[in-house]
Design a protein around this motif. Structure first.
Motif, PDB file in Angstrom:
ATOM      1  N   ARG A   2       0.848  -1.188   0.000  1.00 15.53           N
ATOM      2  CA  ARG A   2       0.000   0.000   0.000  1.00 15.53           C
ATOM      3  C   ARG A   2       0.890   1.246   0.000  1.00 15.53           C
ATOM      4  N   ARG A  33      -2.062  -1.240  -3.633  1.00 15.09           N
ATOM      5  CA  ARG A  33      -3.036  -0.148  -3.550  1.00 15.09           C
ATOM      6  C   ARG A  33      -2.333   1.202  -3.544  1.00 15.09           C
ATOM      7  N   VAL A  35      -3.016   4.965  -2.410  1.00 13.86           N
ATOM      8  CA  VAL A  35      -3.935   5.733  -1.577  1.00 13.86           C
ATOM      9  C   VAL A  35      -3.670   7.219  -1.835  1.00 13.86           C
ATOM     10  N   GLU A  40     -10.811  15.600  -2.390  1.00 11.94           N
ATOM     11  CA  GLU A  40     -11.451  14.434  -3.022  1.00 11.94           C
ATOM     12  C   GLU A  40     -12.058  14.777  -4.382  1.00 11.94           C
ATOM     13  N   ARG A  44     -11.113  12.772  -7.720  1.00 14.69           N
ATOM     14  CA  ARG A  44     -12.124  11.990  -8.455  1.00 14.69           C
ATOM     15  C   ARG A  44     -12.269  12.504  -9.897  1.00 14.69           C
ATOM     16  N   PRO A  56      -9.827  -0.487  -9.150  1.00 13.72           N
ATOM     17  CA  PRO A  56      -9.880  -1.052  -7.799  1.00 13.72           C
ATOM     18  C   PRO A  56      -8.593  -0.861  -7.002  1.00 13.72           C
ATOM     19  N   ARG A  57      -7.512  -0.494  -7.686  1.00 16.38           N
ATOM     20  CA  ARG A  57      -6.248  -0.356  -6.950  1.00 16.38           C
ATOM     21  C   ARG A  57      -6.052   1.053  -6.374  1.00 16.38           C
ATOM     22  N   GLU A  59      -7.431   4.010  -3.860  1.00 17.35           N
ATOM     23  CA  GLU A  59      -8.321   4.441  -2.768  1.00 17.35           C
ATOM     24  C   GLU A  59      -8.129   5.952  -2.614  1.00 17.35           C
ATOM     25  N   VAL A  60      -9.188   6.635  -2.198  1.00 17.31           N
ATOM     26  CA  VAL A  60      -9.092   8.085  -2.017  1.00 17.31           C
ATOM     27  C   VAL A  60      -9.394   8.431  -0.556  1.00 17.31           C
ATOM     28  N   VAL A  61      -8.535   9.251   0.017  1.00 18.41           N
ATOM     29  CA  VAL A  61      -8.783   9.786   1.360  1.00 18.41           C
ATOM     30  C   VAL A  61      -8.951  11.301   1.213  1.00 18.41           C
ATOM     31  N   LYS A  99      -5.125  -0.811   7.395  1.00 16.90           N
ATOM     32  CA  LYS A  99      -5.016   0.183   6.321  1.00 16.90           C
ATOM     33  C   LYS A  99      -3.606   0.798   6.244  1.00 16.90           C
ATOM     34  N   CYS A 101      -0.055   1.902   5.410  1.00 17.67           N
ATOM     35  CA  CYS A 101       0.629   1.912   4.118  1.00 17.67           C
ATOM     36  C   CYS A 101       2.116   1.606   4.305  1.00 17.67           C
TER      37      CYS A 101
END
Lengths: 343, 343
Positions: A2, A33, A35, A40, A44, A56-57, A59-61, A99, A101
């Motif tokens: 990650r 992944r 991150v 956001e 996006r 799918p790989r 992720e957004v924080v 989670k 990393c």
């Protein structure tokens, strides 16, 4: 694996940072992944633009705050708990649990990154103070300088650990065979320098696990005398910024003189300068690791471009796979620390 | 005016030093004296060669010992009481009486020069520690950096005096109008740097006699941000040698790339490099004064050529005529020193 990236840090954020991060997807396996930490909506939008909204790989924080480059780090971290740097460092810490990393990356405020690492990543067992190790391209090959600003008032024992950690990093990640380690000073003789340097010199000389070659003066950095140069963070930072400023200034001077002399010649000179820049390009090294942090944090240059970030992701993954931090823990545990300080 | 020169110091001694000294005779009036200190046979031979054996403005002080460039200074001074550096410093001190020289010059071992100055010249009233002020040529004009190695572990008060002394020197000798003084640090914000820098910053900010412009980072040295940059001797020395090494390395890299690309182009590039070298030539500044010494000592670069020495003699005479040391005494007496230390 990650990998978390603060997409809000650096002069060219968020665009270049986002671009460099998404470009790195080709380096990732299906289990890895990415991150992305920051605004956001922007993240996006960029993902949609690239038709990666269902990737799918990734992720957004989402975060609501940004620490600016010139903000005083400690205040900024206190006043901006939802900053992208804070969230990035949190993502690299133990408390992130499942989670957590393996690698965290930022091109933002260096001081804030170091302070956030102190809070969330903490230190590897046995390491007293983390140090930033920058790789500088020179005519004779890359030179690792540690520390360049994490620790402006170190003790001899800290510098000894920088030597150990940087040697492991240079050997494994930059693939330099038994790197020659030098200590930055102001003369070749043992009696020169200051008390910190003289004390550190003794520690390095006695450490048979190091390929210690003695003192390096300012001129030796670009002379191929050493692969790793250890120094306190104040001088290291001045050296780093001076080298950047002087190189840029000299190229400007040369370009100016050539143009004054013969504009046609200037045209021919330009591609050569570009070639030199390409060969001696810090972007290829991606970022500078905070050696000694319990995790992998890469701090990238403020002027990082997309390719710098992609390179940092590649370097971070390599750093993790090579088990560099485990090797560091083994190395420093061989030398009993003088005292286990509280950061 | 009496000017003493150590003819045995430097990479090109004694020939270049002697040549540069005798070339300077044209700068002297009939009352002035050049005191040549070193191997008497060599000096007399060179004078005869130039038909100057009866020149009344030249005095010779024969010495039997030479301190090498890499010798540990304090030991060397103890073991070589008849060294040319010792005799030069003696010539500049009070105890020389009627024979006392207004200016003393050496291109030899810097540490030995500083230590000998401490013993024979001593300090100006009110000055705690002398500092070496080097003038570096930059694209935006000369920049004075003080200290570059006389005092590797200074206190804030010492750095304050370096600011005062360097500002006077830059204004009078280099003729910079109300020079902008900066303090070397690792960031623009007040909280950055180390304790020494933060304390010094307060002193400089409060001194209304200075045109203090705040912190300078490594990159600012060549950016035209300041005319005088104050730093402790360790970082200053690293900066000076790094700048020399990097500039030489970059020119070498560029020459190499151009030659690989197009040997004809390399021919055209050569005169441009020579022009740049000439414009940005430290030789024209002659030497670096040991500011705060009770006398005028100019320490020249180890690679000094004849013209460097001639330039140093010219600079030393100008320094004396302008009464720079008197102005320094006035300036430092305006700020009560924290404590009168014993060197």
């Amino acid at each position: 694996m990650r990998i978390a990236i603060d997409v809000m840090g650096g002069d060219h954020s968020p665009d270049a940072i986002l671009a460099g991060s998404l470009d790195a997807l080709e380096l990732l396996s299906s289990d890895d992944r990415l991150v992305l930490i920051g605004d956001e909506t922007i993240i996006r939008e960029e993902m949609a633009e690239r038709r990666l909204q269902d990737e799918p790989r990734v992720e957004v924080v989402g975060t609501s705050q940004v620490i600016e480059m010139a903000e005083p780090p400690v205040n900024a971290l206190r006043e901006k708990p939802d900053s992208s740097i804070t969230r990035m460092a949190e993502a690299g810490g133990k408390r992130a649990g499942d989670k957590r990393c393996d690698v965290v990356i930022s091109a933002g405020n260096t001081g804030a990154c170091v302070a956030a690492a102190g809070k969330y990543l903490r230190r590897l067992p046995g390491v007293n103070r983390p140090g930033i190790a920058v790789t500088m391209p020179t005519f004779f090959g890359p030179v690792v300088i540690c520390d360049v600003g994490a620790n402006p008032e170190p003790r001899p024992h800290h510098l000894h650990q920088y030597a150990q950690m940087s040697a492991i990093y240079a050997q494994k990640l930059i693939e330099l065979d038994t790197p020659r380690v030098a200590l930055m000073s102001i003369g070749g003789e043992e009696g020169k320098g200051n008390a910190l340097v003289r004390e550190t010199h003794k520690l390095l000389k006695d450490d048979t696990s190091l390929n210690y070659v003695g003192y390096a003066e300012g001129r030796d950095i670009f002379d191929g005398k050493a692969d790793v140069i250890v120094t306190e963070g104040f001088t290291g930072n001045v050296v780093l910024k001076l080298a950047e400023g002087l190189a840029a200034g000299l190229f400007r001077t040369i370009a100016h003189e050539i143009f004054e002399e013969d504009p046609d010649l200037a045209m021919k000179f330009e591609p050569i300068v570009k070639k030199i820049y390409k060969k001696h390009d810090y972007h290829e090294y991606g970022g500078a690791p905070l050696l000694g942090a319990n995790g992998i944090m890469l701090i990238c240059h403020g002027s990082s471009e997309a390719r710098t970030i992609t390179a940092a992701i590649r370097a971070g993954m390599k750093y993790a796979k090579l088990g560099i931090n485990d090797a560091i823990v083994d190395a420093v545990s061989a030398n009993e620390p003088a005292s286990e300080e509280v950061a």
